[in-house]
Write an enzyme that holds these catalytic residues in place. Structure first.
Site, short mmCIF file in Angstrom:
data_model
loop_
_atom_site.label_atom_id
_atom_site.label_comp_id
_atom_site.label_asym_id
_atom_site.label_seq_id
_atom_site.Cartn_x
_atom_site.Cartn_y
_atom_site.Cartn_z
N ASN A 155 57.00 72.98 -85.20
CA ASN A 155 56.16 73.28 -85.50
C ASN A 155 54.97 74.77 -84.87
O ASN A 155 54.18 75.66 -85.01
CB ASN A 155 54.92 73.22 -86.64
CG ASN A 155 54.22 71.78 -86.57
OD1 ASN A 155 54.62 70.94 -85.01
ND2 ASN A 155 53.00 72.07 -87.15
N GLU A 253 48.14 61.99 -82.95
CA GLU A 253 48.45 62.77 -84.47
C GLU A 253 48.99 63.28 -85.03
O GLU A 253 50.41 64.02 -84.59
CB GLU A 253 48.19 64.23 -83.14
CG GLU A 253 46.44 65.25 -83.87
CD GLU A 253 47.41 65.78 -84.64
OE1 GLU A 253 47.40 65.59 -85.80
OE2 GLU A 253 48.35 66.83 -84.44
N CYS A 287 50.18 70.68 -89.52
CA CYS A 287 49.45 69.31 -89.82
C CYS A 287 48.42 69.36 -90.76
O CYS A 287 47.49 69.04 -91.21
CB CYS A 287 49.04 68.68 -88.83
SG CYS A 287 48.57 69.17 -87.35
#
Length: 486
Positions: A155, A253, A287
């Protein structure tokens, strides 16, 4: 000279001490907006990974032995190369990841800053002097871990690679980089070429694109001591389990279902703008995307209307050929998942205030209102351009609503600062932004989440980066050999 123009150099290859054919074959790089093939990258096999780990372990010793100013100079040159070649790399980010040009510009800008920040790490204090009851000097000093594996997603392919690669290298480690195969040029080849041109010795950074098998190998390779993973919570659990079994550190993460709280009295025009950016930036494929909008009942209907108005007027299309706010979803599998959640949410009582439709991989920005906590759009991380909205009545209620979700990555609070400060002290989140939406990142700021969002702040700033990519060694020293009773 362009960094990526010579496809004959890197096309269909991996980098293990130099560009070489991949034992795992090749993988086409596809432009999601058009379906066109942009090139190919190598797919690293398990054997490629294990060979790269051996090469890295040997190269790391000489790299760590270099003077701090020599390592710093490589990082500074890399930072400048991101600036010098920004336009070329941005074009690849737009076409390969489907990001709009401002998003691509942000990626190269942060990549440069990550390298400049990392350039200070070699000369940063690497330990402390300890007191001792013995007649000796006692020190705790930071040492490189050795070989670090970095697994990065599609992303923000450049940022989410460089934020681990740069500090790990600066601190004297070698790195195995496994980018997502869907964005292996802008998230992999570009980094490899920048550091080659910056003067990084061969073997210190290896490029190993691939899927799950490659990811498993970069975790399990015996020489690897630390794994830095950014991706979904489901995949992160597997990485963490494998690393724990092998007694390796894993910095995870992971996903987020981030909350934006709109307080009574907030400026609704600005709040709707912030909410739209938080939910729709890069098609919601971040995210930190705003996945839950909690709006006080006194402004709820007006906020939903303003947010829906924003969504209806945001242009969607090919970011390489037109001025658009949203580009394509990364692939059909992800689009099907997004639309499935939207349909299920409406079927369970959600109100479709805007969007909910698509053409090809282009999904319209969508607003879903009147949701309860069990609604799929509110409970799940959607990873698409969908803004789920619900109301709250009190500070106590909204704190409970925010904390009811398993994720804890980012929270934004819009409105009265005093009330926002009280909320900030009570929510479970790795980041809290007052009078900002949920998407934010800076090279010198610690980044990470709690709960299902990961293992805490493991990237960004000297303290987090030193913790992530070094080991502490206790060192003592006497003026002569100590006397012993044996």
């Amino acid at each position: 000279m362009a960094l990526l123009d010579d496809a004959a150099l890197w096309g269909g290859k991996v980098n293990i001490g130099g560009w070489t054919e991949a034992a795992g074959g090749t993988h086409d790089v596809v432009e999601p907006a058009t379906g066109a093939t942009l090139g190919s990258v190598g797919t690293a096999s398990r054997e490629d990974v294990y060979r790269a780990a051996r090469v890295a372990a040997e190269a790391q010793l000489a790299w760590a032995a270099k003077k701090p100013e020599e390592r710093a100079a490589v990082l500074r040159r890399a930072g400048q190369l991101w600036e010098d070649h920004g336009a070329e790399i941005q074009d690849w980010i737009v076409r390969e990841s489907g990001g709009i040009p401002p998003k691509a510009q942000l990626e190269t800008h942060i990549a440069a800053n990550e390298c400049y920040e990392a350039a200070a790490l070699p000369s940063h204090p690497h330990g402390e002097v300890l007191t001792s009851d013995e007649d000796r000097w006692s020190f705790a000093r930071r040492r490189p871990v050795g070989v670090v594996s970095v697994i990065a997603p599609f992303n923000f392919p450049l940022i989410l690679s460089i934020r681990s690669v740069a500090p790990a290298l600066a601190l004297g480690n070698a790195v195995l980089l496994k980018p997502d195969p869907r964005t292996a040029v802008c998230g992999g080849v570009a980094l490899m070429r920048v550091f080659e041109e910056a003067g990084l010795p061969a073997g210190v950074l290896s490029l190993l694109p691939g899927g799950a098998e490659t990811g498993q190998a970069v975790v399990e390779a015996p020489e690897v001591r630390v794994v830095s993973f950014t991706g979904s919570t489901a995949a992160g659990r597997k990485v963490g389990e494998a690393a724990a079994r092998l007694l390796k550190r894993a910095h995870l993460e992971l996903g987020g279902n981030n909350a934006l709280i709109v307080l009574p009295g907030a400026d609704l025009a600005k709040a709707a703008s912030a909410g739209a950016f938080g939910s729709f930036m890069h098609q919601g494929q971040i995210c930190m995307t705003t996945g839950r909008h909690f709006v006080h009942e006194s402004v709820y209907e007006d906020y939903v209307s303003a947010l829906a108005e924003k969504a209806e007027h945001l242009p969607v299309g090919d970011p390489a050929t037109g001025h658009v706010a949203l580009g394509p979803i990364i692939d059909q599998k992800q689009l099907d998942r997004i639309h499935g959640i939207v349909e299920a949410s409406v079927a369970q009582g959600g109100r479709l205030a805007a969007g909910g439709s698509f053409e090809g991989l282009f999904y319209r920005p969508t607003v879903l209102a009147d949701l309860d906590l069990g609604n799929p759009a509110f409970a799940d991380e959607i990873f698409g351009p969908v803004a789920p909205v619900t109301r709250f009545t009190s500070v106590d209620e909204v704190v409970d609503l925010v904390n009811a979700n398993e994720y804890g990555l980012s929270v934004g609070i819009l409105g009265d600062v005093g009330t926002a400060m009280q909320i900030a002290d009570r929510v479970h989140s790795g980041k809290v932004h007052i009078n900002e939406q949920t998407v934010s990142d800076e090279a010198n700021a610690p980044f990470g989440g709690v709960g299902a969002s990961g293992t805490g702040a493991r990237f960004g700033g000297a303290t987090a980066n030193m913790d992530a990519f070094t080991e502490v060694q206790w060192l003592t020293m006497r003026p002569e050999i100590a006397p012993y009773p044996f």
